[in-house]
Motif scaffolding. Structure first.
Motif, mmCIF file in Angstrom:
data_model
loop_
_atom_site.group_PDB
_atom_site.id
_atom_site.type_symbol
_atom_site.label_atom_id
_atom_site.label_comp_id
_atom_site.label_asym_id
_atom_site.label_seq_id
_atom_site.Cartn_x
_atom_site.Cartn_y
_atom_site.Cartn_z
ATOM 1 N N PHE A 246 0.940 -1.247 -0.087
ATOM 2 C CA PHE A 246 0.040 -0.035 -0.061
ATOM 3 C C PHE A 246 0.722 1.133 -0.039
ATOM 4 C CE2 PHE A 246 -2.797 -3.305 1.617
ATOM 5 C CZ PHE A 246 -3.946 -3.031 0.670
ATOM 6 N N GLY A 247 1.985 1.164 0.685
ATOM 7 C CA GLY A 247 3.018 2.530 0.604
ATOM 8 C C GLY A 247 3.684 2.385 -0.942
ATOM 9 N N LEU A 248 4.678 1.554 -1.202
ATOM 10 C CA LEU A 248 5.208 1.633 -2.399
ATOM 11 C C LEU A 248 4.221 1.120 -3.556
ATOM 12 C CD1 LEU A 248 8.117 2.191 -3.398
ATOM 13 C CD2 LEU A 248 8.569 -0.205 -3.382
ATOM 14 N N THR A 250 1.236 1.880 -4.116
ATOM 15 C CA THR A 250 0.296 3.209 -4.531
ATOM 16 C C THR A 250 1.344 4.145 -5.173
ATOM 17 O OG1 THR A 250 -0.693 2.735 -2.618
ATOM 18 C CG2 THR A 250 -0.884 4.722 -3.722
ATOM 19 N N LEU A 251 2.566 4.252 -4.650
ATOM 20 C CA LEU A 251 3.787 5.502 -5.209
ATOM 21 C C LEU A 251 3.890 5.040 -6.545
ATOM 22 C CD1 LEU A 251 5.811 6.083 -2.074
ATOM 23 C CD2 LEU A 251 4.269 7.554 -3.292
ATOM 24 N N ILE A 252 3.998 3.688 -6.986
ATOM 25 C CA ILE A 252 4.335 3.477 -8.348
ATOM 26 C C ILE A 252 3.276 3.611 -9.121
ATOM 27 C CG2 ILE A 252 4.952 1.316 -9.762
ATOM 28 C CD1 ILE A 252 6.721 0.293 -7.356
ATOM 29 N N VAL A 254 1.169 5.803 -8.780
ATOM 30 C CA VAL A 254 0.895 7.317 -8.781
ATOM 31 C C VAL A 254 2.076 7.937 -10.059
ATOM 32 C CG1 VAL A 254 1.460 9.682 -7.871
ATOM 33 C CG2 VAL A 254 -0.019 7.867 -6.564
ATOM 34 N N ALA A 255 3.258 6.948 -9.791
ATOM 35 C CA ALA A 255 4.222 7.294 -10.853
ATOM 36 C C ALA A 255 3.870 6.893 -12.352
ATOM 37 C CB ALA A 255 5.778 6.518 -10.609
ATOM 38 N N VAL A 256 3.163 5.853 -12.364
ATOM 39 C CA VAL A 256 2.597 5.250 -13.630
ATOM 40 C C VAL A 256 1.829 6.565 -14.298
ATOM 41 C CG1 VAL A 256 1.124 3.649 -14.980
ATOM 42 C CG2 VAL A 256 3.130 3.108 -13.220
ATOM 43 N N TRP B 50 7.662 6.079 -16.306
ATOM 44 C CA TRP B 50 7.385 5.965 -15.054
ATOM 45 C C TRP B 50 8.405 5.083 -14.243
ATOM 46 C CZ3 TRP B 50 7.518 1.021 -12.455
ATOM 47 C CH2 TRP B 50 7.232 0.024 -13.095
ATOM 48 N N MET B 53 11.292 7.212 -12.239
ATOM 49 C CA MET B 53 10.707 8.087 -11.144
ATOM 50 C C MET B 53 10.783 7.171 -9.768
ATOM 51 S SD MET B 53 7.239 9.573 -13.054
ATOM 52 C CE MET B 53 6.793 10.767 -11.865
ATOM 53 N N LEU B 54 11.319 6.080 -10.024
ATOM 54 C CA LEU B 54 11.423 5.221 -8.743
ATOM 55 C C LEU B 54 12.489 5.766 -7.739
ATOM 56 C CD1 LEU B 54 11.423 1.626 -10.474
ATOM 57 C CD2 LEU B 54 9.651 2.512 -8.697
ATOM 58 N N ILE B 57 10.891 8.556 -6.028
ATOM 59 C CA ILE B 57 10.266 8.327 -4.558
ATOM 60 C C ILE B 57 11.067 8.061 -3.673
ATOM 61 C CG2 ILE B 57 8.920 6.161 -3.611
ATOM 62 C CD1 ILE B 57 7.837 5.659 -6.530
ATOM 63 N N VAL B 127 8.982 2.615 3.099
ATOM 64 C CA VAL B 127 8.812 2.938 1.679
ATOM 65 C C VAL B 127 10.107 3.141 0.961
ATOM 66 C CG1 VAL B 127 7.969 4.597 0.047
ATOM 67 C CG2 VAL B 127 6.400 3.554 1.966
ATOM 68 N N ALA B 130 12.338 0.410 0.570
ATOM 69 C CA ALA B 130 11.583 -0.662 -0.603
ATOM 70 C C ALA B 130 11.690 0.130 -1.868
ATOM 71 C CB ALA B 130 10.231 -0.768 -0.154
ATOM 72 N N PHE B 275 5.377 15.763 -7.899
ATOM 73 C CA PHE B 275 5.349 14.581 -7.585
ATOM 74 C C PHE B 275 5.852 14.309 -6.145
ATOM 75 C CE2 PHE B 275 7.551 9.872 -7.864
ATOM 76 C CZ PHE B 275 6.252 9.258 -7.714
ATOM 77 N N LEU B 278 2.588 14.452 -3.977
ATOM 78 C CA LEU B 278 1.875 13.060 -4.235
ATOM 79 C C LEU B 278 2.458 12.193 -3.315
ATOM 80 C CD1 LEU B 278 1.518 12.979 -8.077
ATOM 81 C CD2 LEU B 278 -0.281 13.105 -6.158
ATOM 82 N N VAL B 282 0.764 10.421 -0.081
ATOM 83 C CA VAL B 282 0.445 9.160 0.026
ATOM 84 C C VAL B 282 1.023 8.577 1.270
ATOM 85 C CG1 VAL B 282 1.026 6.654 -0.957
ATOM 86 C CG2 VAL B 282 0.297 8.567 -2.546
ATOM 87 N N VAL B 286 -0.933 6.716 4.482
ATOM 88 C CA VAL B 286 -0.760 5.466 5.022
ATOM 89 C C VAL B 286 -0.516 5.551 6.320
ATOM 90 C CG1 VAL B 286 1.108 3.692 5.060
ATOM 91 C CG2 VAL B 286 0.114 4.376 2.867
#
Lengths: 268, 548
Positions: A246-248, A250-252, A254-256, B50, B53-54, B57, B127, B130, B275, B278, B282, B286
């Protein structure tokens, strides 16, 4: 009265008085006490009788026809009524199948029947009896001390907040959420299945009450979860899973989404 | 130069002073030279995907961690002095605990917004690491670590490892029963080091575990030492991304010498800025929804207490898995004990991480490729690398399962011993199976690409020929698609060559060269890649028979 007073010095007078006295006490006793005793006796033996019948149907296959135990079930001589009340009252007994550990399930008997079974097993040999409400009700107990005792004696198997945990070879310490104070008390008293027991000599009644009070405070289902969703109360494993998904996750997503909304270079 | 321009402007135009923003920019340029910097960098192009953009994050969650961490330092007392709890949480009232635990309770229950900030801090740490893991895998599978980016790969890897240890030290600070068990675990691992283990442990803890020092020491490590190094590495990492320019996926018009995408200003500034919010949103959501590390449930640490289900945060779960899966071997000699059951996992912890870190260097040694690469590989076109990466991920996941073996056992109604044995066997078997399976999948995908290029794409339209045969109509790919599928360079296996050269002198091929040749055969030989279609093959098929 004269006759009586004349003979009061007769050598047999004392004997006569004694006979009268004996007759009076015996008669009074016969009039009150024995009647009561006889009644109680018959209901107790009736409970034992009924319990034995239930036992023969539901338990004798594994525990033997008179509780002596077999290869598949231990002897029940001396386990006491508390053990029966716990095992049958939480649905663990009668067992569905033998295994590393018998899990709790739907309770098969009414409380009256459980009491009858308990009476029968208690009649086989002395053992811990079902605690009274005064013994297990957590009112006025020291919650903080209960927590300390719980972390010292219980959390290594049941988890710091009573969520349960794994033991060797498929055995496990179950969650303590939703377990009634009476059953927690009985479990500590009798040490069911793979649990060690904590008799009053090692853990006095007051300490047991403190632990029950602590569990009622932190693990009763009504306990507020200060931080939000508890995620099972299992600690970092469920937290890690939640963080990844739910953390990463969701962020991925969002990135997409962000990358998909862009001024695209014109395709040549 | 700008000042002279201004003088003439002011003299000729009666419009008055320039706008405030312009004057400020002029002021800054006169002192910092921002115009030339901006001119060189503002139009810098970044490709759009996309997966690029990792890393962002990670960057943003790192910034969130720093910001929330600063707030937490205002209220946290890194001290192990004993105090008696008298806060609002009833089940701990009157319990003796360290000041560290007491102040964390204070943050959680009394400081305004304290619990939310704590949870944002912890969730973004989960996060962050990860994110680094996934970012690292993206770079790995697309071959973006190749020359000239090997150094940046190492910077990124170091950030990952430092992130793990920063997380671990932070997780230990509240001095609660769960983290204390984790610190005890670490002490055990240090003690297992032969000869110096005891000395190292005494040095770290200032005497016997737990002592009175480790919270204060971990605090310095957690808030100053490691984040300082990480911030430095992060800046270097970003400077190198700027300097090397970003890699891009192959396609028409994209070469090793250009970057196709959007300029930093204004597109990427806006996108990246947006971003950030965002990501913050998020993570904050959480943290507002889900509890993390509820220390009040665990209670303060005491060495005589322990809870089941004692795991570290996920990024240390791999170490936990190693120790849980390892049999308790030990060797006793001359009154000394070598605790292999702990020492081997400690060594393997380094080995598992190191094989991933060193792959780029192994690959470049095997290929002998000295050219620069700015086009990302499609993972299928490097089957051995992709298979290795997948095998490593599987290896890592097996160890994570090992770290949570008790949770797996209770929740799937299994025996913990069975789970542990599964992990022990899988530790050796699963990576091999994953390697073989992934390589075959890659080869299959290469065949599919070849087929698509030569025969076109399946349209789903079935035609019946006059003689009764059914055929599916294939539509040819357009030029761009064909280019994308065939642009990659295929390495040729490194041959040892003839043993005797043309002058009759024997070539010396040492064992290292022989190994290199063997590995190269394995990576690029017949069994490891499908020769890509050539223009001639394509011409022959398209000219020959028209119907498919």
């Amino acid at each position: 009265m004269k006759k009586l007073s004349v003979r009061r010095r007769h050598p047999l007078a004392a004997l006569v008085v004694l006979l009268f006295a004996l007759a009076a006490t015996g008669g009074l006793y016969a009039a009150f006490a024995p009647a009561e005793k006889a009644q109680a006796d018959s209901s107790q033996s009736l409970a034992i009788e009924e319990g034995k019948k239930l036992y023969s149907v539901g338990c004798a296959t594994c525990h033997g026809t008179s509780g002596e135990g077999t290869k598949t079930g231990p002897s029940l001589v001396g386990v006491g009524s508390a053990a029966v009340d716990f095992q049958v009252g939480t649905g663990r007994m009668p067992a569905q199948q033998p295994g590393a550990q018998i899990p709790a399930k739907k309770v098969a008997y009414s409380q009256a029947q459980i009491d009858q079974l308990a009476a029968y097993i208690a009649s086989l040999g002395p053992g811990p009896s079902v605690p009274t409400k005064a013994q297990y009700s957590p009112g006025g107990a020291d919650i903080a001390n209960g927590g300390q005792l719980f972390r010292t004696n219980c959390s290594q198997c049941h988890n710091a907040s009573g969520k349960g945990g794994a033991l060797s070879d498929g055995k496990f310490a179950p969650t303590l959420q939703g377990v009634t104070p009476k059953h927690i008390y009985e479990a500590m008293l009798t040490g069911p299945q793979n649990m060690p027991n904590f008799p009053d000599t090692t853990m006095p009644e007051k300490d047991k009450k403190d632990i029950i009070a602590y569990l009622g405070e932190v693990d009763s289902g009504k306990t507020p979860s200060e931080g939000g969703l508890e995620l099972g109360g299992l600690g970092p494993v469920s937290e890690g899973l939640f963080g990844w998904i739910f953390g990463l996750g969701t962020l991925i997503a969002v990135a997409v989404w962000v990358a998909a909304h862009t001024t695209k270079a014109r395709k040549s | 130069m700008s000042t002279t321009n201004h003088a003439t402007d002011d003299a000729s135009a009666p419009r008055g002073k320039a706008p405030a923003g312009e004057r400020l920019a002029d002021w800054a340029d006169g002192r910092l030279g921002v115009y030339s910097l901006a001119k060189a960098n503002m139009r810098k192009i970044f490709p759009d995907h996309w997966s690029f953009m990792l890393g962002e994050i990670c960057l943003y969650s790192f910034m969130i961690i720093i910001m929330t961490g600063v707030y937490l330092t205002l209220f946290f007392h890194p001290s192990m002095n004993e105090v008696t709890y008298s806060g609002p949480y009833v089940p701990l009232q009157g319990i003796r605990m360290s000041e560290a635990f007491n102040s964390t309770m204070n943050i959680s229950f009394e400081v305004r917004g304290g619990l939310l900030i704590r949870q944002i801090h912890h969730w973004s740490a989960v996060v962050f690491i990860a994110g680094m893991f996934v970012h690292m895998m993206r770079v790995f599978f697309t071959g973006a670590f190749r020359k000239p980016r090997e150094v940046n790969w190492m910077f990124g890897f170091l950030l990952f490892v430092l992130g793990m240890f920063t997380g671990f030290t932070g997780y230990s600070l509240p001095d609660d029963l769960l983290s204390g068990t984790g610190v005890r675990f670490m002490e055990g691992a240090i003690l297992s080091v032969p000869i110096v283990g005891t000395y190292l442990s005494f040095f770290l803890f200032g005497g016997q575990f737990p002592g009175h020092d480790f919270v204060a020491r971990f605090y310095t490590i957690h808030i100053l030492l490691l984040p300082g190094i990480m911030a430095g590495l992060l800046v270097a990492h970003l400077i190198l991304v700027f300097y090397h320019k970003h890699t891009q996926f192959p396609g028409p018009g994209r070469t090793e010498k250009n970057v196709v995408g959007m300029p930093l200003m204004p597109v990427y500034m806006a996108k990246a800025g947006g971003f950030f919010f965002l990501v913050f949103g998020v993570i904050a959501a959480v943290a507002a929804v889900a509890s993390i590390n509820p220390i009040w449930e665990f209670g303060p640490y005491r060495p005589d207490q322990v809870s089941t289900g004692a795991q570290p945060d996920w990024y240390m779960g791999m170490a936990e898995g190693l120790i849980r899966a390892m049999p308790g071997w030990e060797i006793n000699f001359w009154g000394h004990t070598l605790q292999l059951g702990v020492f081997i996992p400690l060594v393997l912890f380094g080995v598992v991480l190191a094989v991933m870190a060193l792959w780029p260097f192994i690959e470049s040694w095997v290929t002998g490729d000295k050219s620069e690469h700015h086009l990302a590989d499609r993972p299928r076109n490097a089957p051995t690398r992709t298979a290795f990466g997948a095998a490593w991920v599987a290896w890592y996941m097996v160890l994570l399962l090992g770290g949570g073996n008790d949770i797996a056992a209770t929740h799937f109604h299994l025996s913990i011993n069975a789970v542990t044995w599964f992990v022990r066997i899988s530790f050796f078997v699963i990576p091999v199976l994953t390697f073989v399976a992934t390589k075959r999948i890659c080869m299959g995908l290469q065949r599919r690409d070849k087929d698509k290029v030569l025969h076109g794409r399946e349209t789903g339209v079935i035609k019946r020929l006059p003689h009764g045969e059914f055929v599916e109509v294939h539509a040819p790919l357009d030029q761009g698609q064909m280019y994308t599928l065939t642009q990659h360079v295929q390495h040729q296996p490194f041959e040892l060559g003839e043993e005797v050269d043309e002058n009759g002198v024997r070539r010396k091929a040492g064992p290292v060269t022989k190994l290199r040749s063997k590995l190269s055969q394995g990576m690029y030989g017949e069994g490891s890649q499908i020769p890509k279609p050539t223009a001639e093959e394509h011409a022959e098929i398209t000219s020959g028979h028209g119907h498919h």
